[in-house]
Enzyme design. Structure first.
Site, PDB file in Angstrom:
ATOM      1  N   LYS A  75       0.872  -1.187   0.000  1.00  0.00           N
ATOM      2  CA  LYS A  75       0.000   0.000   0.000  1.00  0.00           C
ATOM      3  C   LYS A  75       0.906   1.233   0.000  1.00  0.00           C
ATOM      4  O   LYS A  75       1.074   1.912   1.015  1.00  0.00           O
ATOM      5  CB  LYS A  75      -0.915  -0.023   1.225  1.00  0.00           C
ATOM      6  CG  LYS A  75      -2.109  -0.966   1.043  1.00  0.00           C
ATOM      7  CD  LYS A  75      -3.030  -0.951   2.237  1.00  0.00           C
ATOM      8  CE  LYS A  75      -4.017   0.193   2.248  1.00  0.00           C
ATOM      9  NZ  LYS A  75      -5.170   0.004   1.346  1.00  0.00           N
TER      10      LYS A  75
HETATM   11  N1  PPE Z   1      -7.661  -3.404  -2.840  1.00  0.00           N
HETATM   12  C1  PPE Z   1      -7.224  -2.123  -2.761  1.00  0.00           C
HETATM   13  C2  PPE Z   1      -6.585  -1.508  -3.943  1.00  0.00           C
HETATM   14  C3  PPE Z   1      -7.391  -1.430  -1.552  1.00  0.00           C
HETATM   15  O1  PPE Z   1      -6.961  -0.174  -1.456  1.00  0.00           O
HETATM   16  C4  PPE Z   1      -8.025  -2.052  -0.462  1.00  0.00           C
HETATM   17  C5  PPE Z   1      -8.241  -1.325   0.816  1.00  0.00           C
HETATM   18  C6  PPE Z   1      -8.469  -3.389  -0.605  1.00  0.00           C
HETATM   19  C7  PPE Z   1      -8.254  -4.027  -1.806  1.00  0.00           C
HETATM   20  C8  PPE Z   1      -9.090  -4.148   0.530  1.00  0.00           C
HETATM   21  O2  PPE Z   1      -8.138  -4.430   1.512  1.00  0.00           O
HETATM   22  P1  PPE Z   1      -8.528  -4.631   3.054  1.00  0.00           P
HETATM   23  O3  PPE Z   1      -8.852  -3.294   3.598  1.00  0.00           O
HETATM   24  O4  PPE Z   1      -7.305  -5.242   3.656  1.00  0.00           O
HETATM   25  O5  PPE Z   1      -9.685  -5.554   3.086  1.00  0.00           O
HETATM   26  N2  PPE Z   1      -8.562   0.044   0.672  1.00  0.00           N
HETATM   27  C9  PPE Z   1      -8.393   0.920   1.802  1.00  0.00           C
HETATM   28  C10 PPE Z   1      -8.320   2.349   1.366  1.00  0.00           C
HETATM   29  C11 PPE Z   1      -9.582   3.069   1.096  1.00  0.00           C
HETATM   30  C12 PPE Z   1      -9.327   4.532   0.833  1.00  0.00           C
HETATM   31  O6  PPE Z   1     -10.146   5.171   0.144  1.00  0.00           O
HETATM   32  O7  PPE Z   1      -8.318   5.082   1.329  1.00  0.00           O
HETATM   33  C13 PPE Z   1      -9.422   0.639   2.894  1.00  0.00           C
HETATM   34  O8  PPE Z   1     -10.452   0.027   2.635  1.00  0.00           O
HETATM   35  O9  PPE Z   1      -9.165   1.029   4.030  1.00  0.00           O
END
Ligand code: PPE
Length: 307
Positions: A160
């Site tokens: 990230k």
């Molecule tokens: N893919 C991406 C690209 C992503 O950013 C997230 C989280 C996920 C999948 C899901 O991952 P998880 O949270 O571990 O289930 N996205 C984060 C950022 C959102 C934002 O706008 O900033 C989040 O959900 O916190």
């Protein structure tokens, strides 16, 4: 500096300071080159007070992102957990979104960050439904983005990293500008990757298919939903997906820390299933919300008290 976010006290390099004082230099390396890594975590109210959902996994993923970016120093997972819990306690919020961030500071500019120090902050604030209450109730309307997910030899997609998110920002802006809630990104060959900030699931004939792709973030919500579905007796089969397979799904939904479990009712102007939020999706959403709020004993290990 006015901010629409009310974060109260923010953890900055070891101390809690008021939001107005938690500022950085305009010469910050991360501001110029996107050299930050972050997490998104949520805390929920439970019968025993505030609890952070899967804190250890988020702390570990933050440090993996830092390692991938090559940050020379970083806190330990326990230090990240401590900072998160202390920040929640200091703000007295039981229901919040938590954003830890590590970034290269302003000690020098130029692409190479060899002389830049790594800083660490944690901010918390209230964040309701990610895609709006209507999307949760009736299903989100999404489009396939004209932006493709970066291949893994261009950007470290498992991390990230701030700079990676320009890809998500562009896809999300494109969808919103056209009046849709969210964008789904394909890879450069046309296989489905993920949403701009969510992983995807397909339901067909009662079977749950978590969309799998090597460029996707290893989502913690995705893993949680898979475990919950299996524990509830569903058949779960990770599967690669093409765009047309999304169109013919019985149900489709997105998951993420911010999005939680959000049904999708429409992709590229085609109704998915009945064109409403799917019934199995809504059951999984309820099961997920029960787990995060400590109402499902089977998943009590996922909660870290923060009060
Ligand atoms: N893919 C991406 C690209 C992503 O950013 C997230 C989280 C996920 C999948 C899901 O991952 P998880 O949270 O571990 O289930 N996205 C984060 C950022 C959102 C934002 O706008 O900033 C989040 O959900 O916190």
């Amino acid at each position: 500096m006015a901010s629409g976010i009310d974060a109260g006290l923010i953890w900055m390099d070891g101390t809690l300071v008021p939001q107005e004082e938690a500022t950085v230099s305009v010469l910050t390396h991360a501001l110029h080159y996107g050299t930050s890594v972050f997490e998104g975590i949520r805390a929920y109210p439970t019968a025993d007070g505030a609890a952070v959902f899967r804190l250890r996994e988020h702390a570990e993923r933050l440090l993996q992102s830092a390692r991938i970016l090559g940050m020379p120093t970083m806190p330990t997972a326990s230090e990240v957990e401590h900072a998160v819990v202390e920040t929640i306690k200091a703000n007295g919020r039981s229901d919040c979104y938590i954003r830890p961030l590590l970034w290269f500071g302003p000690e020098s500019l130029g692409v190479g960050p060899q002389n830049n120090e790594v800083h660490f902050m944690v901010a918390t604030w209230s964040w309701g439904t990610y895609l709006g209450d209507e999307a949760v109730k009736s299903g989100a309307r999404v489009i396939t983005s004209s932006w493709r997910r970066s291949p893994p030899d261009v950007l470290p997609t498992k991390a990230k990293v701030g700079g990676n998110y320009v890809n998500s920002v562009l896809a999300n802006m494109e969808a919103r500008a056209q009046g849709y809630d969210e964008a789904i990104l394909l890879d450069h060959q046309g296989f489905v990757a993920e949403g701009s900030g969510e992983n995807l699931f397909v339901i067909r004939d009662g079977v749950l298919f978590p969309v799998v792709h090597s460029v996707n973030l290893r989502g913690i919500t995705r893993d949680s939903v898979m475990q919950i579905a299996e524990a509830n007796g569903m058949t779960v089969r990770e599967s690669a997906m093409t765009r047309d397979e999304l169109y013919t799904a019985d149900e489709l939904f997105m998951v993420g820390t911010a999005a939680e479990v959000t049904p999708i009712s429409e992709v590229d102007r085609r109704a998915i299933g009945s064109g409403q939020a799917g019934p199995i999706t809504l059951q999984l959403r309820e099961a997920y919300l029960a787990a995060v709020h400590g109402r499902d004993e089977r998943f009590a290990d996922w909660l870290t008290p923060a009060q």
